[in-house]
Design a protein around this motif. Sequence first.
Motif, PDB file in Angstrom:
ATOM      1  N   ALA A 162      -5.191   7.877  -1.291  1.00 58.51           N
ATOM      2  CA  ALA A 162      -4.590   7.747  -0.133  1.00 58.51           C
ATOM      3  C   ALA A 162      -3.715   8.864   0.451  1.00 58.51           C
ATOM      4  O   ALA A 162      -3.788  10.134   0.454  1.00 58.51           O
ATOM      5  CB  ALA A 162      -2.688   7.446  -0.045  1.00 58.51           C
ATOM      6  N   VAL A 210       1.751   4.381   9.703  1.00 61.68           N
ATOM      7  CA  VAL A 210       0.543   4.936  10.075  1.00 61.68           C
ATOM      8  C   VAL A 210       1.394   5.908  11.129  1.00 61.68           C
ATOM      9  O   VAL A 210       1.900   6.913  11.579  1.00 61.68           O
ATOM     10  CB  VAL A 210      -0.241   5.231   9.855  1.00 61.68           C
ATOM     11  CG1 VAL A 210      -0.864   6.178  10.529  1.00 61.68           C
ATOM     12  CG2 VAL A 210      -0.863   4.971   8.524  1.00 61.68           C
ATOM     13  N   THR A 229      -5.392  12.300   2.689  1.00 66.66           N
ATOM     14  CA  THR A 229      -4.732  12.768   4.388  1.00 66.66           C
ATOM     15  C   THR A 229      -6.099  13.125   4.279  1.00 66.66           C
ATOM     16  O   THR A 229      -7.453  14.176   3.914  1.00 66.66           O
ATOM     17  CB  THR A 229      -4.050  13.804   4.455  1.00 66.66           C
ATOM     18  OG1 THR A 229      -3.761  14.951   3.754  1.00 66.66           O
ATOM     19  CG2 THR A 229      -2.603  13.419   3.826  1.00 66.66           C
ATOM     20  N   VAL A 252      -3.881   6.309   3.609  1.00 64.83           N
ATOM     21  CA  VAL A 252      -3.952   5.133   3.132  1.00 64.83           C
ATOM     22  C   VAL A 252      -4.312   5.071   2.033  1.00 64.83           C
ATOM     23  O   VAL A 252      -5.191   4.842   2.014  1.00 64.83           O
ATOM     24  CB  VAL A 252      -3.387   4.163   3.825  1.00 64.83           C
ATOM     25  CG1 VAL A 252      -3.060   2.848   3.374  1.00 64.83           C
ATOM     26  CG2 VAL A 252      -2.717   4.621   4.871  1.00 64.83           C
ATOM     27  N   ALA A 283       0.768  -1.290   7.241  1.00 63.48           N
ATOM     28  CA  ALA A 283       0.426   0.243   6.831  1.00 63.48           C
ATOM     29  C   ALA A 283      -0.005   0.771   8.080  1.00 63.48           C
ATOM     30  O   ALA A 283       0.719   1.911   8.332  1.00 63.48           O
ATOM     31  CB  ALA A 283      -1.084   0.140   5.950  1.00 63.48           C
ATOM     32  N   LEU A 291       1.257  -1.408  -0.024  1.00 62.99           N
ATOM     33  CA  LEU A 291       0.214   0.259  -0.087  1.00 62.99           C
ATOM     34  C   LEU A 291       0.346   1.004   0.372  1.00 62.99           C
ATOM     35  O   LEU A 291       1.981   1.164   0.562  1.00 62.99           O
ATOM     36  CB  LEU A 291      -0.685  -0.129   1.297  1.00 62.99           C
ATOM     37  CG  LEU A 291      -2.494  -1.271   1.362  1.00 62.99           C
ATOM     38  CD1 LEU A 291      -2.433  -0.997   2.776  1.00 62.99           C
ATOM     39  CD2 LEU A 291      -3.036  -0.464   0.634  1.00 62.99           C
ATOM     40  N   VAL A 295       1.520   5.301   1.986  1.00 65.49           N
ATOM     41  CA  VAL A 295       0.995   5.946   3.238  1.00 65.49           C
ATOM     42  C   VAL A 295       1.567   7.586   2.919  1.00 65.49           C
ATOM     43  O   VAL A 295       3.120   7.023   2.592  1.00 65.49           O
ATOM     44  CB  VAL A 295       1.596   5.389   4.168  1.00 65.49           C
ATOM     45  CG1 VAL A 295       1.324   5.920   5.765  1.00 65.49           C
ATOM     46  CG2 VAL A 295       1.163   3.615   4.547  1.00 65.49           C
ATOM     47  N   ARG A 296       0.792   8.015   2.737  1.00 64.75           N
ATOM     48  CA  ARG A 296       0.887   9.424   2.132  1.00 64.75           C
ATOM     49  C   ARG A 296       0.978  10.152   3.318  1.00 64.75           C
ATOM     50  O   ARG A 296      -0.231  10.407   4.601  1.00 64.75           O
ATOM     51  CB  ARG A 296      -0.019   9.503   1.055  1.00 64.75           C
ATOM     52  CG  ARG A 296       0.663  11.669   0.803  1.00 64.75           C
ATOM     53  CD  ARG A 296      -1.301  12.130   0.275  1.00 64.75           C
ATOM     54  NE  ARG A 296      -0.795  13.585   0.050  1.00 64.75           N
ATOM     55  CZ  ARG A 296      -1.742  13.909  -0.428  1.00 64.75           C
ATOM     56  NH1 ARG A 296      -3.232  13.370  -0.500  1.00 64.75           N
ATOM     57  NH2 ARG A 296      -1.771  15.721  -0.348  1.00 64.75           N
ATOM     58  N   GLU A 298       1.435  -4.391   2.815  1.00 68.77           N
ATOM     59  CA  GLU A 298       0.211  -4.112   3.441  1.00 68.77           C
ATOM     60  C   GLU A 298      -0.188  -4.277   4.819  1.00 68.77           C
ATOM     61  O   GLU A 298      -1.201  -3.462   5.597  1.00 68.77           O
ATOM     62  CB  GLU A 298      -0.954  -5.331   2.562  1.00 68.77           C
ATOM     63  CG  GLU A 298      -2.353  -4.818   2.510  1.00 68.77           C
ATOM     64  CD  GLU A 298      -2.877  -5.506   1.702  1.00 68.77           C
ATOM     65  OE1 GLU A 298      -4.049  -5.378   1.567  1.00 68.77           O
ATOM     66  OE2 GLU A 298      -2.492  -6.020   0.928  1.00 68.77           O
TER      67      GLU A 298
END
Length: 525
Positions: free
Chosen positions: A522, A487, A524, A515, A483, A317, A319-320, A480
Amino acid sequence: MPEELVVALPGRPVPVLGRGERLVTWSAEDLASTHDVRRVWDLAAVGRLLDGLRRTDPAAVWAAAHGLPAPPRVQDQPDLLAAAEDPSHPTSDDGQLNPAWLRERSADEPDRSASLALEVQRLQEERLRGLPDLRTDPVVAPLPVLTAWSESAAALLAVELGATGLPLDRAVAAAYLEEHVGPRPRDEAEARRQREERDAPVHARFPGPAVDLRSPAQVKELLGRVGLDLPDTRSWRLEAHAGAVPAVAALLAWRKAERLSTTNGWAWLDGQVTPAGRLHGSWGAADAAAGRMTVSAGLHSLPAELRHAVRAEPGHLLVRADLGQVEPRVLAAVSHDPGLVAATRQPDLYAPVAAALGCDRPTAKVAVLAAMYGQTSGTAGAALRRMERAYPRAMAYLRTAEEAGRTGQPLRTCGGRLVHAVPPVGQEAAYGRFTRNAAVQGAAAELFKAWAVTVRDRLLGTGAEIVLCLHDELLLHVPEDSAPDAVQLLHDALASVGSWWAAGSGVGFRTEVGVGASWADARTG
């Protein structure tokens, strides 16, 4: 007990660090094959920080560290002069690092080479320790020294980002280009025909003969045909007329498609994205202005619509994480303005600012940003004037930075970065606005990179990796099932960095994390 410094020499294996050891290198590019290095002092990166170097070869870094004029580039020296050089000594009579010795002897004299690198490191650190530390609680070490370490790690991260690449689904990108640019051209003649087809709807909106839409001068003349006498043809200026003049709206739509075609079109997809689906750019740890990270290959200008094509690989995945309202929070930290510091403790900084200024939130946001960019009029003019009363220390900090630019005085960020600001005659006001913003933007870039390299350090060995650093945004590619841990890691890393970067200030920094399977997913918030 002080940590021991170990030198990485070009062309030799990177030494394995023991406990309490740190690596010194002339350039992180020499460590390209080593992705587990955690503690590095990059002499070139620190030279950019301390002296604003644009050249980062060892001879230029050596000269700056010793207060010598920049030496000529080796390739710029006449062959006859190069042949006359004596390679037996590492330095010349004038104190410069000897190019002939570097070329012919440095690899054969590792102890001598290491001592030269350590001498530069010592001189750099001494100067950094002599710079002011603007924090109210200077913990651990002076902030300029800590910034040198994080900038060095950012240089290593830049090398890794170029090698890792950004995962991009070629099929998704191709479908988007076909819809918005046209089918993949078979040859240059077909590409030219497609350009003419994209131009045609714009020409149909304007009276008179067709012009070259890629020429600002000809477009300015074209706009005159519909009654618009504008000083230039910048898109932000045209947008004010798009609602009332359909021809202008067509021109702006054409520009969007043309920019996509030239910057992120078929040539970009075929030339920059590997068959395995990775987009590789050439990364720099600091630009020559305020020290932000840079990248080639159209990564910083990737259209929002193409973010759907940036997709995680199977079993992974994206993650931003985005630093929220980072520049005004940084302004609070570096200016120690109590009112602005208090505002940073709220999730939305602009809400308490609006209350203090007696205006709505959108106006407050415009006023804060205008203050940092040197705008003094416009829709937020009244709110800007009230900022002088509500946040006097923040505004005084900005005025001091602007005055440095106007008068050509040296300006450094809170982390010690030298901002070049020698205004040409007649451009003093513009340079003042530049330095006003660079003092904040440069500090924000230093905070961001300290956060990014802390995240990098904590990701090592987890199977996750940073794949993009975009302005104030990090993008991670993670397994995955890990994730949720990623975070939490992002939040914890920011809290850790904030505790020393803005020690004693009471400023709160925030990151918004999302995510998803793609960059666009992803979100926010």
